[in-house]
Design an enzyme around this catalytic site. Structure first.
Site, PDB file in Angstrom:
ATOM      1  N   LYS A   1       6.104 -20.925  23.902  1.00 31.30           N
ATOM      2  CA  LYS A   1       7.545 -20.642  23.931  1.00 31.30           C
ATOM      3  C   LYS A   1       8.171 -20.755  22.538  1.00 31.30           C
ATOM      4  O   LYS A   1       8.965 -19.905  22.151  1.00 31.30           O
ATOM      5  CB  LYS A   1       8.270 -21.602  24.897  1.00 31.30           C
ATOM      6  CG  LYS A   1       7.776 -21.519  26.337  1.00 31.30           C
ATOM      7  CD  LYS A   1       8.626 -22.354  27.285  1.00 31.30           C
ATOM      8  CE  LYS A   1       8.546 -23.843  27.059  1.00 31.30           C
ATOM      9  NZ  LYS A   1       7.231 -24.463  27.330  1.00 31.30           N
TER      10      LYS A   1
ATOM     11  N   ARG B   1      14.675 -26.914  33.083  1.00 36.11           N
ATOM     12  CA  ARG B   1      13.381 -27.412  33.550  1.00 36.11           C
ATOM     13  C   ARG B   1      13.469 -27.917  34.982  1.00 36.11           C
ATOM     14  O   ARG B   1      12.471 -28.428  35.504  1.00 36.11           O
ATOM     15  CB  ARG B   1      12.927 -28.551  32.652  1.00 36.11           C
ATOM     16  CG  ARG B   1      11.873 -28.163  31.613  1.00 36.11           C
ATOM     17  CD  ARG B   1      11.583 -29.407  30.806  1.00 36.11           C
ATOM     18  NE  ARG B   1      10.343 -29.401  30.084  1.00 36.11           N
ATOM     19  CZ  ARG B   1      10.220 -29.050  28.819  1.00 36.11           C
ATOM     20  NH1 ARG B   1      11.227 -28.580  28.145  1.00 36.11           N
ATOM     21  NH2 ARG B   1       9.039 -29.163  28.222  1.00 36.11           N
TER      22      ARG B   1
ATOM     23  N   ARG C   1      -2.427 -28.618  18.644  1.00 37.66           N
ATOM     24  CA  ARG C   1      -1.093 -28.788  18.055  1.00 37.66           C
ATOM     25  C   ARG C   1      -0.855 -30.253  17.689  1.00 37.66           C
ATOM     26  O   ARG C   1      -0.256 -30.555  16.660  1.00 37.66           O
ATOM     27  CB  ARG C   1      -0.022 -28.298  19.046  1.00 37.66           C
ATOM     28  CG  ARG C   1       1.377 -28.278  18.459  1.00 37.66           C
ATOM     29  CD  ARG C   1       2.344 -27.521  19.336  1.00 37.66           C
ATOM     30  NE  ARG C   1       2.773 -28.296  20.482  1.00 37.66           N
ATOM     31  CZ  ARG C   1       3.559 -27.823  21.442  1.00 37.66           C
ATOM     32  NH1 ARG C   1       3.966 -26.569  21.420  1.00 37.66           N
ATOM     33  NH2 ARG C   1       3.927 -28.574  22.457  1.00 37.66           N
TER      34      ARG C   1
ATOM     35  N   ARG D   1       2.708 -34.536  16.748  1.00 35.64           N
ATOM     36  CA  ARG D   1       3.617 -34.814  17.874  1.00 35.64           C
ATOM     37  C   ARG D   1       2.932 -35.782  18.822  1.00 35.64           C
ATOM     38  O   ARG D   1       1.867 -35.477  19.352  1.00 35.64           O
ATOM     39  CB  ARG D   1       3.913 -33.495  18.603  1.00 35.64           C
ATOM     40  CG  ARG D   1       5.358 -33.091  18.529  1.00 35.64           C
ATOM     41  CD  ARG D   1       5.574 -31.807  19.278  1.00 35.64           C
ATOM     42  NE  ARG D   1       5.794 -32.029  20.698  1.00 35.64           N
ATOM     43  CZ  ARG D   1       6.223 -31.100  21.532  1.00 35.64           C
ATOM     44  NH1 ARG D   1       6.472 -29.893  21.077  1.00 35.64           N
ATOM     45  NH2 ARG D   1       6.405 -31.367  22.806  1.00 35.64           N
TER      46      ARG D   1
ATOM     47  N   ARG E   1       2.482 -34.045  31.624  1.00 28.81           N
ATOM     48  CA  ARG E   1       3.531 -33.039  31.367  1.00 28.81           C
ATOM     49  C   ARG E   1       3.262 -31.774  32.181  1.00 28.81           C
ATOM     50  O   ARG E   1       4.199 -31.147  32.696  1.00 28.81           O
ATOM     51  CB  ARG E   1       3.586 -32.711  29.866  1.00 28.81           C
ATOM     52  CG  ARG E   1       4.245 -33.837  29.074  1.00 28.81           C
ATOM     53  CD  ARG E   1       3.897 -33.763  27.608  1.00 28.81           C
ATOM     54  NE  ARG E   1       4.392 -32.560  26.974  1.00 28.81           N
ATOM     55  CZ  ARG E   1       3.875 -32.039  25.858  1.00 28.81           C
ATOM     56  NH1 ARG E   1       2.846 -32.613  25.278  1.00 28.81           N
ATOM     57  NH2 ARG E   1       4.389 -30.956  25.349  1.00 28.81           N
TER      58      ARG E   1
HETATM   59  P1  AMP Z   1       9.154 -29.483  24.738  1.00 36.55           P
HETATM   60  O1  AMP Z   1       9.288 -29.527  23.256  1.00 36.55           O
HETATM   61  O2  AMP Z   1       9.970 -28.400  25.369  1.00 36.55           O
HETATM   62  O3  AMP Z   1       7.721 -29.492  25.205  1.00 36.55           O
HETATM   63  O4  AMP Z   1       9.798 -30.853  25.293  1.00 36.55           O
HETATM   64  C1  AMP Z   1       9.252 -32.115  24.937  1.00 36.55           C
HETATM   65  C2  AMP Z   1       9.758 -33.169  25.912  1.00 36.55           C
HETATM   66  O5  AMP Z   1      11.193 -33.258  25.840  1.00 36.55           O
HETATM   67  C3  AMP Z   1       9.460 -32.890  27.395  1.00 36.55           C
HETATM   68  O6  AMP Z   1       8.169 -33.333  27.760  1.00 36.55           O
HETATM   69  C4  AMP Z   1      10.568 -33.705  28.072  1.00 36.55           C
HETATM   70  O7  AMP Z   1      10.252 -35.084  28.075  1.00 36.55           O
HETATM   71  C5  AMP Z   1      11.752 -33.497  27.131  1.00 36.55           C
HETATM   72  N1  AMP Z   1      12.554 -32.317  27.514  1.00 36.55           N
HETATM   73  C6  AMP Z   1      12.682 -31.152  26.816  1.00 36.55           C
HETATM   74  N2  AMP Z   1      13.478 -30.291  27.473  1.00 36.55           N
HETATM   75  C7  AMP Z   1      13.865 -30.915  28.615  1.00 36.55           C
HETATM   76  C8  AMP Z   1      14.653 -30.537  29.727  1.00 36.55           C
HETATM   77  N3  AMP Z   1      15.225 -29.320  29.802  1.00 36.55           N
HETATM   78  N4  AMP Z   1      14.833 -31.452  30.715  1.00 36.55           N
HETATM   79  C9  AMP Z   1      14.282 -32.674  30.657  1.00 36.55           C
HETATM   80  N5  AMP Z   1      13.480 -33.084  29.660  1.00 36.55           N
HETATM   81  C10 AMP Z   1      13.278 -32.225  28.638  1.00 36.55           C
END
Ligand code: AMP
Length: 194
Positions: free
Chosen positions: A14, A89, A128, A134, A146
């Site tokens: 994404k 999400r 990654r 990260r 996740r």
């Molecule tokens: P991402 O970078 O999109 O993979 O997000 C990393 C982490 O941030 C996720 O595993 C969640 O813990 C948190 N996170 C990101 N976006 C959301 C969302 N829309 N709702 C809840 N938690 C989020």
């Protein structure tokens, strides 16, 4: 406005595809994960709260995430459109986003969902993790959680857009450019209709 939800499990690509799409279509990229990480790096109250969930691979509570996302959208009153990456999400987030955009006389144009097999996701995320450091990408147990959270809580949000005729699945395996072409094809076909 062209408002796109770029959807898919962690590691689906994404972020990579968003960077290309914002350039081509002149959109603002809003990644809730990036905003949380920025807050974590700067040790804000929001960052501390988010960290306690992110470190376990759990979702940050809806209310916190929705308020944060809305505040971000408000920063760009002149935007031609947005790419929402990693948001919504949950179905509650999707409904809140719809209500919020409606109050601004706009709405979601399309949801583009990248589909990638689970073992490929894990491979990509571990890679990654090595490159970016990260923390939620370095531990396979957290990665698997996740993906589980995605399957159990997030995937259903696609139904919400499917019911509105806005959902499009896109094969997320192939070269970055091939996948980008697939996404552009759907966006361009849609833009011809409206
Ligand atoms: P991402 O970078 O999109 O993979 O997000 C990393 C982490 O941030 C996720 O595993 C969640 O813990 C948190 N996170 C990101 N976006 C959301 C969302 N829309 N709702 C809840 N938690 C989020």
């Amino acid at each position: 406005m062209l408002n796109i939800v770029l959807f898919g499990p962690p590691g689906a690509g994404k972020g990579t595809q968003s960077a290309k799409l914002v350039e081509k279509y002149n959109l603002i990229h809003l990644s809730t994960g990036d905003i949380f990480r920025y807050n974590m790096k700067n040790d804000t109250e929001l960052g501390k709260l988010a960290k306690s969930y992110i470190d376990k691979g759990e979702l940050v509570p809806d209310e916190v995430t929705i308020n944060m996302l809305q505040a971000e959208v408000e920063k760009y009153p002149d935007a031609a459109g947005f790419i929402f990456d990693g948001f919504p999400r949950t179905t509650a987030q999707a409904k809140a986003l719809d209500a919020f955009l409606e109050s601004k006389n706009t709405g979601i144009t399309l949801m583009l969902a990248l589909e990638v097999p689970e073992e490929e996701l894990i491979k990509r995320l571990l890679l990654r993790g090595q490159e970016s450091g990260r923390s939620d990408d370095t531990d396979e147990t957290i990665i698997r959680n996740r993906i589980k959270v995605y399957n159990e809580q997030t995937a259903v949000a696609a139904n919400y857009y499917n019911e509105q005729g806005k959902y499009h699945a896109v094969q997320g395996v192939g070269s970055i450019d091939e996948i980008f072409e697939r996404l552009c094809h759907i966006i361009d076909a849609h833009s011809m209709i409206i």
